[in-house]
Enzyme design. Sequence first.
Site, mmCIF file in Angstrom:
data_model
loop_
_atom_site.group_PDB
_atom_site.id
_atom_site.type_symbol
_atom_site.label_atom_id
_atom_site.label_comp_id
_atom_site.label_asym_id
_atom_site.label_seq_id
_atom_site.Cartn_x
_atom_site.Cartn_y
_atom_site.Cartn_z
ATOM 1 N N LYS A 161 9.899 24.931 18.869
ATOM 2 C CA LYS A 161 8.498 24.997 17.977
ATOM 3 C C LYS A 161 8.081 26.740 18.118
ATOM 4 O O LYS A 161 7.615 26.878 19.178
ATOM 5 C CB LYS A 161 7.700 24.249 18.401
ATOM 6 C CG LYS A 161 6.544 23.910 17.493
ATOM 7 C CD LYS A 161 5.959 22.614 17.517
ATOM 8 C CE LYS A 161 5.380 22.362 18.746
ATOM 9 N NZ LYS A 161 4.428 21.081 18.928
ATOM 10 N N SER A 228 11.561 25.323 14.448
ATOM 11 C CA SER A 228 10.364 25.092 13.087
ATOM 12 C C SER A 228 9.280 25.831 13.709
ATOM 13 O O SER A 228 9.178 26.083 15.127
ATOM 14 C CB SER A 228 10.082 23.653 13.205
ATOM 15 O OG SER A 228 11.269 22.958 12.844
#
Length: 365
Positions: A161, A228
């Site tokens: 992330k 992401s």
Amino acid sequence: MRIEAHRFPTSGPSDVSGLSDLLESGGLRAQDILAVIGKTEGNGGVNDFTRELAVRALGDLLAPRLDCAPAEIEDRVVLSFSGGTEGVTCPHLLVLARTGEPLTAPHPDKRLAVATGYTRPFKPWEVGYRPMIEETARVVRELMHELHLDDPADVHLVQIKGAIPNFDETQRESADAEGRPLRCDMSWSRAASALGVALALDEAPADRIGDRAVCRDWSLYSSRASVSSKPGLGRSEITLFANSTWWDGDLVIEHGVMRDIVDIDAIRGVLARLGLEAPGQLAPEQTERLVGIFAKSDADPRNAIRGRRHTMWTDADISDMRYSRCVVSALLAGLTGETAVYVSTRAEHHGPLGGGPVAIIARAS
């Protein structure tokens, strides 16, 4: 020491009932959870609030069990969600837990090993530049050391992330004035993080991975990164998946690289290395062995796939991200018979341009 994986289909972004039931029954301890990775039915964009709903629900569930505030949960457990469940994709959670005691000697067979870690906080002007690349690489190497990995080839997936720290227009103007434009957005965070994985795993020459290569030199990429990025996140959160002789259990992981989003041979190759081969779709008993299916997808920015024009970038009605997620999810589900797949877009420096990595966790035969 072993990794346990539990997958729960969800009825909505805030549905944590499956995990709650398992915790209540004593089948899993909250203290053993390393990470929760999932798909939520949002749009996958900056304004996708389904991810926040999932994180908040998990915080409310786990905080009392870990004796901390819900806002502190992400310091204890990596929570990584990708929005967008177009087509056949089943919204779901994959909960990864570490149980048992460390082995005193290595096993002959390698088994799934997972470790999590965090980069230091980034300044807005470091995102998309060499400092982010090097810091990501540093943490990946630390996690490899933690899992007793000597060979980078044993790493099959690095789920990240990516950080996008908050900034204001004054900082942007200052960066522009210094000739270092601010790259603090989702694409640059994904790109630099993926190149950091490539650097750590020796997937590209270190002397070529620099500021000028990010989002420019598409010949440089990682075959094992899946990033992401999250606006407002100050540091990157990293989950590394590998096979190690120092871990027990019945799970293994393999990976491959799709050269484009219709590359079924790459998916078949990963399944074959897991001992899962079939002339068409996997048989039900083979599908039952599957635990986690991951891929990155991208609508090829050159507007063609295998010499044929596509319109994913020029269709004003449907986002290119939704198109590519739908295509890759359908391929994975069609070949495996499993619709709880994790497909994330976009894929800057994730595999060759227009393609992307794919990784599958399965129970050993």
